[in-house]
Write a protein that holds these residues in place. Structure first.
Motif, short mmCIF file in Angstrom:
data_model
loop_
_atom_site.label_atom_id
_atom_site.label_comp_id
_atom_site.label_asym_id
_atom_site.label_seq_id
_atom_site.Cartn_x
_atom_site.Cartn_y
_atom_site.Cartn_z
N ARG A 89 3.77 -7.38 12.50
CA ARG A 89 2.95 -7.09 13.68
C ARG A 89 1.91 -6.01 13.43
NH1 ARG A 89 5.65 -4.46 17.29
NH2 ARG A 89 7.56 -4.29 16.10
N VAL A 90 2.29 -4.97 12.70
CA VAL A 90 1.44 -3.78 12.60
C VAL A 90 0.67 -3.71 11.28
CG1 VAL A 90 1.43 -1.25 12.74
CG2 VAL A 90 3.02 -2.56 14.14
N PHE A 91 1.24 -4.24 10.21
CA PHE A 91 0.63 -4.08 8.89
C PHE A 91 0.33 -5.39 8.20
CE2 PHE A 91 2.95 -0.15 9.81
CZ PHE A 91 1.94 0.77 9.63
N GLY A 92 0.20 -6.46 8.97
CA GLY A 92 -0.17 -7.75 8.40
C GLY A 92 0.81 -8.28 7.37
N GLY A 93 2.07 -7.85 7.48
CA GLY A 93 3.10 -8.33 6.57
C GLY A 93 3.08 -7.67 5.21
N LYS A 94 2.24 -6.65 5.04
CA LYS A 94 2.10 -6.00 3.73
C LYS A 94 2.73 -4.61 3.74
CE LYS A 94 -2.09 -8.50 2.50
NZ LYS A 94 -1.37 -9.68 2.18
N LEU A 95 3.46 -4.32 2.68
CA LEU A 95 4.19 -3.06 2.57
C LEU A 95 3.28 -1.88 2.21
CD1 LEU A 95 6.99 -1.83 2.77
CD2 LEU A 95 7.36 -2.43 0.39
N THR A 96 2.28 -2.12 1.37
CA THR A 96 1.43 -1.02 0.91
C THR A 96 0.74 -0.29 2.07
OG1 THR A 96 1.12 -2.11 -1.21
CG2 THR A 96 -0.46 -0.38 -0.64
N PRO A 97 0.14 -1.00 3.06
CA PRO A 97 -0.47 -0.27 4.17
C PRO A 97 0.54 0.56 4.97
CG PRO A 97 -1.23 -2.55 4.15
CD PRO A 97 -0.14 -2.43 3.14
N LEU A 98 1.76 0.09 5.08
CA LEU A 98 2.80 0.85 5.79
C LEU A 98 3.08 2.15 5.04
CD1 LEU A 98 5.57 0.49 7.87
CD2 LEU A 98 6.50 0.54 5.58
N LEU A 99 3.28 2.05 3.73
CA LEU A 99 3.56 3.25 2.94
C LEU A 99 2.36 4.20 2.94
CD1 LEU A 99 5.51 1.65 -0.03
CD2 LEU A 99 6.44 2.99 1.87
N THR A 100 1.17 3.63 2.87
CA THR A 100 -0.04 4.45 2.91
C THR A 100 -0.11 5.21 4.23
OG1 THR A 100 -1.21 2.91 1.47
CG2 THR A 100 -2.56 4.41 2.80
N HIS A 101 0.15 4.50 5.32
CA HIS A 101 0.13 5.14 6.65
C HIS A 101 1.10 6.31 6.71
CE1 HIS A 101 0.14 5.63 10.99
NE2 HIS A 101 1.46 5.62 10.91
#
Length: 128
Positions: A89-101
């Protein structure tokens, strides 16, 4: 074929936490555990129990004149569903943007950074 995921609300997850910590429990035990920290009424907690029963997240076994409640949904299964939902829902299914955030907006301790390094090293060794 696997069962569809059980979706539980934030309030229902509070009830589940009580049962994940110790099960089986009576409704009175669950009410006692949640009354003070949540400020909810007994009827609210029992309504949440009934919703969780209806969703198949918990089971109830008759014990004399009362029921004993136990989780059917495992905490790890719920965490997987919730984390996948957040990621999608929030990061388009990608882990890298979550960790970056989180690295940009949350203060990571030295211990957390070391744990992340160990995790990345373990992933590298597996060849993923």
């Amino acid at each position: 074929m696997s069962n569809p995921p059980v979706t539980i609300s934030d309030a229902e997850s509070r009830v589940m936490e009580v049962l994940w910590q110790q099960a089986p429990q009576t409704s009175e035990d669950i009410v006692a555990a949640l009354l003070e920290p949540t400020g909810w009424h007994e009827k609210t907690i029992k309504t949440l129990l009934n919703r969780l029963l209806g969703k198949g997240a918990i089971g109830a076994e008759k014990d004399g004149r009362r029921y004993l409640y136990s989780p059917l949904l495992r905490r790890e299964e719920w965490q997987q569903q919730e984390s996948r939902s957040l990621l999608d829902r929030v990061f388009g299914g990608k882990l890298t943007p979550l960790l970056t955030h989180f690295s940009q907006h949350e203060k990571l301790s030295a211990k957390e950074i070391a744990e992340l390094r160990k995790l990345i090293d373990a992933i590298d060794r597996k060849g993923h």
